[in-house]
Design a protein around this motif. Structure first.
Motif, mmCIF file in Angstrom:
data_model
loop_
_atom_site.group_PDB
_atom_site.id
_atom_site.type_symbol
_atom_site.label_atom_id
_atom_site.label_comp_id
_atom_site.label_asym_id
_atom_site.label_seq_id
_atom_site.Cartn_x
_atom_site.Cartn_y
_atom_site.Cartn_z
ATOM 1 N N GLN A 168 -4.943 6.648 -2.275
ATOM 2 C CA GLN A 168 -6.384 6.379 -2.355
ATOM 3 C C GLN A 168 -7.006 6.504 -0.963
ATOM 4 O O GLN A 168 -6.461 6.011 0.031
ATOM 5 C CB GLN A 168 -6.599 4.957 -2.891
ATOM 6 C CG GLN A 168 -8.051 4.526 -2.981
ATOM 7 C CD GLN A 168 -8.170 3.041 -3.338
ATOM 8 O OE1 GLN A 168 -7.159 2.373 -3.574
ATOM 9 N NE2 GLN A 168 -9.382 2.537 -3.362
ATOM 10 N N ALA A 173 0.815 -1.225 0.000
ATOM 11 C CA ALA A 173 0.000 0.000 0.000
ATOM 12 C C ALA A 173 0.846 1.272 0.000
ATOM 13 O O ALA A 173 0.312 2.371 -0.142
ATOM 14 C CB ALA A 173 -0.933 0.004 1.211
ATOM 15 N N VAL A 200 -9.237 5.721 2.141
ATOM 16 C CA VAL A 200 -9.821 4.510 2.720
ATOM 17 C C VAL A 200 -10.544 4.899 3.998
ATOM 18 O O VAL A 200 -9.954 5.558 4.872
ATOM 19 C CB VAL A 200 -8.718 3.472 3.050
ATOM 20 C CG1 VAL A 200 -9.331 2.240 3.700
ATOM 21 C CG2 VAL A 200 -7.945 3.092 1.801
ATOM 22 N N ARG A 228 -4.390 5.460 1.803
ATOM 23 C CA ARG A 228 -4.093 4.041 2.021
ATOM 24 C C ARG A 228 -2.701 3.828 2.637
ATOM 25 O O ARG A 228 -2.519 2.955 3.496
ATOM 26 C CB ARG A 228 -4.213 3.275 0.704
ATOM 27 C CG ARG A 228 -4.085 1.773 0.846
ATOM 28 C CD ARG A 228 -4.375 1.052 -0.456
ATOM 29 N NE ARG A 228 -5.766 1.165 -0.865
ATOM 30 C CZ ARG A 228 -6.768 0.434 -0.354
ATOM 31 N NH1 ARG A 228 -6.522 -0.458 0.589
ATOM 32 N NH2 ARG A 228 -7.996 0.606 -0.794
#
Length: 258
Positions: free
Chosen positions: A105, A97, A107, A117
């Motif tokens: 991204q 990640a 999350v 992330r």
């Protein structure tokens, strides 16, 4: 990404006997083995996410209690096996990640907010470091083992997660305590200086930005910050305020990072 705290826990585990696993940890209501059960549950959920269940508690601490309660009938060996099985796979996922394009991204972590992330690795660093050093090991926990003094690479990732979570975890309750900018000046391993700015509108959040941009300052070591900002220890015993103390006190009284 730092694996030192996980490695330290792996080295402590074989030294713990059956009676010590049953001792109450410094985390209220949890035995020492329950702390590992909590970390094992988090690792298993990271590796094999369960389907959404609307009946589960929205409050993150109650959710963690539920997951620990599910494991209370397990033997020590079963809890340790789950931790040993899931943790290396969790570390692999967190390592992956860190790479673009997925690293940034967003999350959602239920009950805790939304994070890029790549910062999920810091969540694990915070959990393992905080529980191992504050809840399991002496002087605050019951286990009579010692670790080397914590390093910058262990403390900084935990503090980074805490500062990312600070505006989100308590929502309006904490937001309402900040009327003007406050500086957190954290020293020692994991040192950082940030300014907490008030929300810009009625539905806004606090923002945390690098640097010192206010005259009211809260001074603490970064290591102590991990303890008092999670309400494990009273902030008054570990903080020095310069500037307008009455502006910082409501914030410090309210702050409770999970």
């Amino acid at each position: 990404m730092d694996h030192n705290s996980t490695q330290a826990l792996a080295e402590i585990i074989p030294q713990v006997d059956d009676e010590q696993w049953e001792l109450p940890s410094a985390c209220g209501g949890w035995r020492v083995i329950d702390v590992v059960a909590h970390l094992a549950a988090l690792a298993s959920e990271a590796v094999d996410p369960p389907p959404p269940d609307p009946s589960l508690p929205k409050n993150r601490e109650r959710y963690h209690d539920l997951r620990v309660d599910e494991r209370r009938g397990w033997s020590h060996a079963e809890v340790l096996d789950e931790w040993r099985r899931s943790t290396p796979r969790q570390l692999d996922l967190l390592e992956a990640a860190q790479e673009p394009p997925g690293a940034d991204q967003a999350v959602e972590v239920p009950g805790l907010g939304t994070y890029p992330r790549h910062l999920l690795a810091n969540t694990m660093a915070f959990n393992v470091f905080c529980h191992l050093r504050n809840d399991m090991l002496a002087p605050d926990g019951p286990l009579p083992f010692t670790l080397p003094e914590p390093t910058d690479s262990q403390v900084a990732p935990a503090v980074d997660f805490m500062l990312a979570g600070l505006p989100q975890m308590q929502g309006p309750e904490l937001t309402a305590t900040v009327d003007g900018p406050l500086v957190l000046d954290l020293t020692g391993p994991g040192a950082t200086t940030v300014t907490v700015f008030p929300a810009s509108g009625p539905d806004g959040e606090l923002t945390v930005a690098p640097g010192a941009d206010a005259s009211t300052r809260v001074h603490s070591t970064a290591l102590d910050f991990i303890a008092w900002a999670t309400t494990r220890k009273p902030w008054r015993d570990h903080c020095r305020i310069t500037g307008n103390a009455s502006a910082a006190t409501p914030f410090l009284d309210c702050l409770n990072i999970i």
